[in-house]
Design an enzyme around this catalytic site. Sequence first.
Site, PDB file in Angstrom:
ATOM      1  N   ARG A 260       0.829  -1.199   0.000  1.00 59.20           N
ATOM      2  CA  ARG A 260       0.000   0.000   0.000  1.00 59.20           C
ATOM      3  C   ARG A 260       0.864   1.250   0.000  1.00 59.20           C
ATOM      4  O   ARG A 260       0.534   2.241  -0.663  1.00 59.20           O
ATOM      5  CB  ARG A 260      -0.938  -0.029   1.212  1.00 59.20           C
ATOM      6  CG  ARG A 260      -2.033   1.022   1.168  1.00 59.20           C
ATOM      7  CD  ARG A 260      -3.091   0.775   2.205  1.00 59.20           C
ATOM      8  NE  ARG A 260      -2.570   0.915   3.549  1.00 59.20           N
ATOM      9  CZ  ARG A 260      -3.268   0.639   4.670  1.00 59.20           C
ATOM     10  NH1 ARG A 260      -4.515   0.210   4.566  1.00 59.20           N
ATOM     11  NH2 ARG A 260      -2.726   0.791   5.855  1.00 59.20           N
TER      12      ARG A 260
ATOM     13  N   LYS B 282      -2.614   6.601   1.405  1.00 58.47           N
ATOM     14  CA  LYS B 282      -2.494   6.966   2.819  1.00 58.47           C
ATOM     15  C   LYS B 282      -1.512   8.128   2.940  1.00 58.47           C
ATOM     16  O   LYS B 282      -0.325   7.943   3.137  1.00 58.47           O
ATOM     17  CB  LYS B 282      -2.020   5.754   3.619  1.00 58.47           C
ATOM     18  CG  LYS B 282      -2.555   5.730   5.019  1.00 58.47           C
ATOM     19  CD  LYS B 282      -2.409   4.372   5.663  1.00 58.47           C
ATOM     20  CE  LYS B 282      -2.761   4.424   7.126  1.00 58.47           C
ATOM     21  NZ  LYS B 282      -4.207   4.535   7.385  1.00 58.47           N
TER      22      LYS B 282
ATOM     23  N   GLU C  76     -16.451   6.397   3.749  1.00 60.73           N
ATOM     24  CA  GLU C  76     -15.838   5.898   4.983  1.00 60.73           C
ATOM     25  C   GLU C  76     -15.821   7.015   6.013  1.00 60.73           C
ATOM     26  O   GLU C  76     -16.423   8.073   5.802  1.00 60.73           O
ATOM     27  CB  GLU C  76     -14.439   5.329   4.707  1.00 60.73           C
ATOM     28  CG  GLU C  76     -13.441   6.319   4.145  1.00 60.73           C
ATOM     29  CD  GLU C  76     -12.009   5.750   4.118  1.00 60.73           C
ATOM     30  OE1 GLU C  76     -11.608   5.089   5.087  1.00 60.73           O
ATOM     31  OE2 GLU C  76     -11.303   6.007   3.125  1.00 60.73           O
TER      32      GLU C  76
HETATM   33  C1  LIG Z   1      -5.360   3.783   7.585  1.00 61.01           C
HETATM   34  C2  LIG Z   1      -6.742   4.089   7.185  1.00 61.01           C
HETATM   35  C3  LIG Z   1      -7.783   3.151   7.329  1.00 61.01           C
HETATM   36  C4  LIG Z   1      -7.596   1.819   8.007  1.00 61.01           C
HETATM   37  O1  LIG Z   1      -6.697   0.973   7.356  1.00 61.01           O
HETATM   38  P1  LIG Z   1      -6.045  -0.252   8.113  1.00 61.01           P
HETATM   39  O2  LIG Z   1      -5.063  -0.806   7.137  1.00 61.01           O
HETATM   40  O3  LIG Z   1      -7.116  -1.231   8.418  1.00 61.01           O
HETATM   41  O4  LIG Z   1      -5.410   0.278   9.353  1.00 61.01           O
HETATM   42  C5  LIG Z   1      -9.050   3.494   6.863  1.00 61.01           C
HETATM   43  N1  LIG Z   1      -9.281   4.698   6.299  1.00 61.01           N
HETATM   44  C6  LIG Z   1      -8.313   5.623   6.167  1.00 61.01           C
HETATM   45  C7  LIG Z   1      -8.654   6.937   5.546  1.00 61.01           C
HETATM   46  C8  LIG Z   1      -7.014   5.357   6.592  1.00 61.01           C
HETATM   47  O5  LIG Z   1      -6.068   6.280   6.461  1.00 61.01           O
END
Ligand SMILES: *Cc1c(COP(=O)(O)O)cnc(C)c1O
Length: 341
Positions: A82, A184, A220
């Site tokens: 990722r 991210k 989300e």
């Molecule tokens: C990091 C993150 C998540 C959760 O991802 P995980 O890999 O399960 O920790 C969900 N939404 C956003 C916007 C994120 O930055």
Amino acid sequence: MEKKNIDWANLGFGYMQCDQRYVAEYKDGKWSEGQLTEEASITMNECAGVLQYAQTCFEGLKAYTTEEGHIVTFRPDLNAARMKDSCLRLEMPVFDEQRFVDAVCETVLANEAYVPPYGSGATLYIRPYMFGINPVIGVKPADEYQFRIFTTPVGPYFKGGAKPLTLCVSDFDRAAPHGTGHVKSGLNYAMSLHAIVSAHKNGYDENMYLDPATRTKVEETGGANFIFITKDQKVVTPKSDSILPSITRRSLIYVAEHYLGLKVEEREVLLEEVKDFAECGLCGTAAVISPVGKIVDHGTEICMPSGMNEMGPVTKKLYDTLTGIQMGRVEAPEGWIQIIK
Ligand SMILES: *Cc1c(COP(=O)(O)O)cnc(C)c1O
């Protein structure tokens, strides 16, 4: 290894400086060897790319002690992959995926004294990140970068049980179509701060963001993906190109199908249909799943049948199975648990 004298059960989610961190430098088109350092501060030019144009991305994962006493981490290869995707989208140099995993293990091992003991509920949070460090004033990608990893012990997410959250449907947008919602990056968080501070002021725990194009579909929250459970026990999770692909959510879907025999649908979820679901949860590394009890859409309250006192029954099963896998109480699918020691 003597553990640090830390009150593990009462730790919050905050930064505690550990002894060692990892740093590799990118210069002249290649990454340096990479090493651990005790120096927690970073010195950079006032015009560094990250300071001026926010060229930075990060990852988040955890290390913990299993029932058998191993120190492990969960699916770090997916964090590596990722981060690669984030780097490509942000015109940053990729840090090799295997080196990423090795560096995570090296950093955790160097801070073994901070890895909470089994049963404490606490974990060692691991934060890999990368940023442009050389001076950049004309808008373009930096030429020099640092890839770093620090760790910090964090407390049990749910102290005294998992209280269901109250969300509000946000009037702000998190990510544009064809934007950066799926990577991210710090920039996705900078712009969410006003929305979350506003939500908290109004008495809500989190924002539910909708798709900005039509404002009819669930995306989300600021930092966690949704899962819903239907009244006939199907697991439904929103599908959208602007959602961050949560590793926890992807793991829960696998657990639902292969461990619990549940049907899973990854599809567009209309805000309109949320009132018909039986349970709702937020998934991410921090909490695994946080139950949602209520969602307020301006004047209208959507109350989940699972209520405001506890996790819904299917959410609970998902939570128990995945945390069981992580802690070594339930057999893990091949390759999910990286043993560090
Ligand atoms: C990091 C993150 C998540 C959760 O991802 P995980 O890999 O399960 O920790 C969900 N939404 C956003 C916007 C994120 O930055």
